[in-house]
Design an enzyme around this catalytic site. Structure first.
Site, PDB file in Angstrom:
ATOM      1  N   LYS A 176       0.832  -1.199   0.000  1.00  0.00           N
ATOM      2  CA  LYS A 176       0.000   0.000   0.000  1.00  0.00           C
ATOM      3  C   LYS A 176       0.864   1.246   0.000  1.00  0.00           C
ATOM      4  O   LYS A 176       0.691   2.154  -0.824  1.00  0.00           O
ATOM      5  CB  LYS A 176      -0.933   0.018   1.213  1.00  0.00           C
ATOM      6  CG  LYS A 176      -1.919   1.195   1.197  1.00  0.00           C
ATOM      7  CD  LYS A 176      -2.541   1.451   2.544  1.00  0.00           C
ATOM      8  CE  LYS A 176      -1.628   2.315   3.389  1.00  0.00           C
ATOM      9  NZ  LYS A 176      -2.278   2.834   4.614  1.00  0.00           N
ATOM     10  N   ASP A 201      -6.324   0.888   0.838  1.00  0.00           N
ATOM     11  CA  ASP A 201      -6.471   1.152   2.264  1.00  0.00           C
ATOM     12  C   ASP A 201      -7.842   0.637   2.700  1.00  0.00           C
ATOM     13  O   ASP A 201      -8.524  -0.048   1.939  1.00  0.00           O
ATOM     14  CB  ASP A 201      -6.278   2.640   2.577  1.00  0.00           C
ATOM     15  CG  ASP A 201      -7.382   3.523   1.979  1.00  0.00           C
ATOM     16  OD1 ASP A 201      -8.299   2.991   1.296  1.00  0.00           O
ATOM     17  OD2 ASP A 201      -7.344   4.733   2.214  1.00  0.00           O
TER      18      ASP A 201
END
Length: 277
Positions: A143, A161
């Protein structure tokens, strides 16, 4: 249930919505992206940064806290530790005191100091621009790596996320709870050139409209293509009252400014946050 398929990103894609072909899913997904682009032409990374290192540090600090909180802390962090070497040589107690409001500050301090050390020792203090290098750095997962690649280096990446994962499942783009699998499933539906901005738009929508506990379905611009429509408030008036940030009732001037000056969206957002007590 539809059979699993091999993703273009190099893994086996999870099962999709059973009654929808891959082609139909791609068409619906791209309609959603187009609608979100029209709704949020000012979508952007909501972490403030001026360099790849600043974005990397800010993203590490953003774990388990809000971007607003991080943006309040990072000016002091960046002023005190302007480069990888100063970060590597940081006094742990001092750094902990600065970043304490972001939570998990001891673990984040260890990660940041180790991060600075690795950058100095292996990359001459420069943040690498490859996913395979970034994910080996302390405190950096896919991420964070995709955030840095997409926003600091212009290399397409999907940032999964909590907001993105939640909406990807609600949209029927994936059934997976695993962030890496979600990334690969969604990558199969869009052209790489769209990945970074898609991430911004979906996260914007998740923070403003498609909330975790009570989504504002009656005020949703993608309701026509969302298989989860009706999960939240469907009445348009009641739904409008649930909207947040610049879409919230009373923030019309801010929204108008963002729409009129999309090229200054980050600056306008920063100014608006400073005005909040």
């Amino acid at each position: 249930m539809a059979a699993s398929r091999t993703s273009t990103a190099g893994t086996v894609a999870g099962p999709r919505v059973s009654s929808e072909s891959l082609l139909a899913l791609k068409r619906r997904a791209r309609r959603i992206n187009k609608a979100l682009a029209e709704k949020y032409p000012y979508a952007h990374a909501e972490l403030d940064f001026r360099s790849p290192l600043e974005l990397l540090v800010a993203t590490v600090l953003s774990a388990q806290t809000t971007d607003v909180t991080v943006n309040q802390i990072t000016p002091l962090v960046f002023a005190r530790y302007p480069d990888a070497r100063s970060l590597a040589e940081a006094d742990p107690a001092e750094l902990e005191a600065i970043i304490k409001p972001t939570g998990f500050f001891r673990a984040k301090t260890r990660s940041l100091i180790a991060l600075g050390t690795r950058l100095v020792d292996e990359y001459n203090g420069v943040v690498p621009g490859r996913l395979e290098d970034l994910v080996t750095l302390p405190g950096v997962g896919r991420k964070t790596a995709n955030v840095v690649l997409g926003n600091a280096f212009g290399i397409p990446g999907i940032t999964v996320d909590t907001h993105f994962g939640r909406l990807a499942r609600r949209f029927g783009w994936t059934l997976s709870e695993d962030p890496v699998q979600v990334e690969f499933d969604v990558a199969e539906l869009f052209e790489p050139k769209d990945w970074t901005m898609l991430s911004h738009r979906v996260v914007f929508h998740g923070r403003r409209v498609c909330h975790s506990r009570k989504p504002a379905c009656g005020a949703c611009p993608v309701a026509n293509w969302c298989p989860s429509y009706g999960l939240g408030e469907r009445d348009p008036i009641k739904a409008a009252a649930l909207l947040k940030y610049e879409l919230a009732p009373g923030n019309e001037p801010l929204l108008e400014q963002l729409l009129a000056e999309t090229h200054r969206a980050a600056e306008i957002r920063m100014e608006s946050q400073k005005r909040v007590p």
